[in-house]
Design a protein around this motif. Structure first.
Motif, PDB file in Angstrom:
ATOM      1  N   LYS A 139       0.828  -1.209   0.000  1.00 49.00           N
ATOM      2  CA  LYS A 139       0.000   0.000   0.000  1.00 49.00           C
ATOM      3  C   LYS A 139       0.864   1.261   0.000  1.00 49.00           C
ATOM      4  N   ILE A 142       2.640   1.625  -3.530  1.00 49.13           N
ATOM      5  CA  ILE A 142       1.688   2.047  -4.567  1.00 49.13           C
ATOM      6  C   ILE A 142       1.329   3.520  -4.406  1.00 49.13           C
ATOM      7  N   ARG A 146       2.330   6.324  -7.095  1.00 51.42           N
ATOM      8  CA  ARG A 146       1.231   7.019  -7.769  1.00 51.42           C
ATOM      9  C   ARG A 146       1.406   8.536  -7.693  1.00 51.42           C
ATOM     10  N   LEU A 275       1.782  -6.573  -4.133  1.00 53.18           N
ATOM     11  CA  LEU A 275       1.591  -5.362  -4.932  1.00 53.18           C
ATOM     12  C   LEU A 275       0.527  -5.578  -6.005  1.00 53.18           C
ATOM     13  N   MET A 279      -3.112  -3.617  -6.110  1.00 55.95           N
ATOM     14  CA  MET A 279      -3.494  -2.803  -7.275  1.00 55.95           C
ATOM     15  C   MET A 279      -4.846  -3.240  -7.822  1.00 55.95           C
TER      16      MET A 279
END
Length: 444
Positions: A139, A142, A146, A275, A279
């Motif tokens: 988390k 990501i 992002r 991961l 996602m």
């Protein structure tokens, strides 16, 4: 006491009430290191809410706090009285005489008859310290990727690795390897560079993994740049570029000419898989903005500022953001606190529309909350309508609770009135639904 706090934490997590849960943190942080293992679920719930709100800074700050607080001298100084009572407000700050919950975090309920589920989601407790699970790491990675904040991710990972006492390899190597497996080669290279600048370079195995990925992807320019770094760091000796490429593609490493080091990672394998799973989950997850809207609505409803709550609800509709079950529970709660039962009937129309469109799956808690409020307000047609919806979905209806609520507010309602004696069509209709409820609930 810890059992109660964990239950409260999980309730707040389910309802997305992050601000309420944060009130407990400063008190839980005071717990001695010997008792820290009993409160990992509290931090797990709070960390989960930070992720739901997309508050990556809050999540990172909490992670670092958990790793450091038990050895912090400032915390130890404040612990003069380990059994000191703490008062945590459980109502709005706007209420001068609001209710407060008295807690003693150091008091453990050894004889509790309620056994908590110890499912580990985001946190693990190892060797007296909190450790992130692969799910939590995924988390964080990501979120930082992002937002294009790889440098901050590197600094966080370095700080965590330092707290764990594994300066070489370990956590960051696992993160880099996972990025390589997913084809995030630029991200992996950025983290490698950050490690070098911080004076904590990764192992040669990690460098070789990235170099191999570059060669396999025919990214010659990137491979040459990385190879130059490796030579400068003394990781490759007496090998030409062509020989290195051949070695990488063949998968055979000459340990005499490439100074490899064994990874000291305490993390289990599978970060790349985590991961991928995260996602996929995030594609279907509730948007963070919805949690923020719901939190604002809850805040205003708790403060009995229903007009402000409705403005937030209206903004959601304008932005075409679908309300969730929690949105409606908060609004029903706000109306209920002000005895605005008629407005709840209007809100019920919105709930039915969302349910019909397929954007909302109504849970039993919301249905039950509606039934209780419609009973208090005397809207028996709506009562039977909601009960009908619950029956359609094979949900349990607590007849005893509904019966008790009816007798509390409408014990003698229409007891001696017959249909032939009603004065208006509306009264006749209402009598019909009152009798239907009496029959269903078994009220004589």
């Amino acid at each position: 006491m810890h059992t109660l706090i964990i239950i409260i934490a999980q309730i707040h997590e389910i309802n997305g009430q992050r601000d309420d849960l944060k009130k407990f943190k400063c008190h839980i942080d005071q717990v001695s290191i010997q008792l820290a293992c009993h409160y990992w679920q509290f931090y797990d719930s709070l960390l989960s809410l930070h992720f739901k709100f997309n508050d990556i800074d809050g999540a990172a700050g909490l992670v670092l706090d958990m790793c450091r607080c038990w050895d912090s001298l400032s915390i130890q100084k404040d612990r003069n009285d380990p059994h000191k009572t703490c008062l945590v407000p459980i109502e709005s700050y706007y209420l001068k005489e609001g209710l407060k919950l008295q807690i003693v975090p150091e008091l453990l309920q050894k004889d509790s008859v309620f056994k908590m589920d110890s499912k580990q989601e985001l946190l693990l407790f190892r060797n007296g310290k909190y450790v992130l699970s692969n799910k939590a790491l995924a988390k964080l990675i990501i979120a930082y990727k992002r937002d294009g904040r790889i440098g901050e991710l590197s600094r966080l990972m370095l700080s965590l690795q330092k707290e764990l006492g594994t300066l070489e390899g370990g956590l960051i190597s696992d993160v880099i390897d996972a990025c390589i497996q997913l084809g995030w080669l630029e991200t992996a290279h950025d983290i490698l560079d950050d490690m070098e600048l911080a004076g904590a370079p990764a192992s040669s195995i990690t460098y070789m993994s990235l170099l191999t990925a570059y060669y396999k992807g025919k990214m010659v320019r990137e491979a040459k740049a990385l190879l130059k770094q490796m030579r400068k760091a003394g990781l490759i000796v007496d090998l030409s570029d062509e020989m290195v490429m051949t070695t990488c593609l063949s998968g055979v490493v000459d340990k005499n000419r490439m100074h490899t080091r064994t990874s000291t990672s305490i993390w289990k394998s599978g970060l790349a898989e985590s991961l991928v799973r995260e996602m996929k989950k995030q594609e279907k997850a509730i948007l963070p903005v919805v949690y923020k809207f719901n939190s604002s609505i809850y805040f205003f409803c708790k403060a009995k500022m229903i007009d402000d709550a409705l403005r937030i609800y209206g903004r959601m509709q304008e932005m075409k953001i679908e309300p969730t079950v929690q949105t409606f529970i908060n609004l029903v709660y706000g109306y209920s606190c002000l005895n605005m039962y008629r407005e709840i009937t209007i809100l019920w129309g919105d709930i039915k529309s969302s349910r019909k469109s397929g954007s909302l799956v109504v849970c039993r808690d919301l249905y039950e909350f509606l039934v209780l409020n419609f009973l208090r307000g005397g809207y028996f047609e709506r009562v039977m309508e909601v009960i009908g919806c619950m029956k359609e979905q094979n949900m349990y209806c607590d007849k005893w609770m509904y019966k008790r609520e009816f007798l509390k507010f409408h014990k003698d309602l229409y007891r001696n009135l017959k249909a032939s004696n009603t004065r208006t069509e509306a009264q006749s209709k209402r009598l019909e639904y009152v009798e239907a409820f009496r029959t269903w609930a078994g009220i004589d």
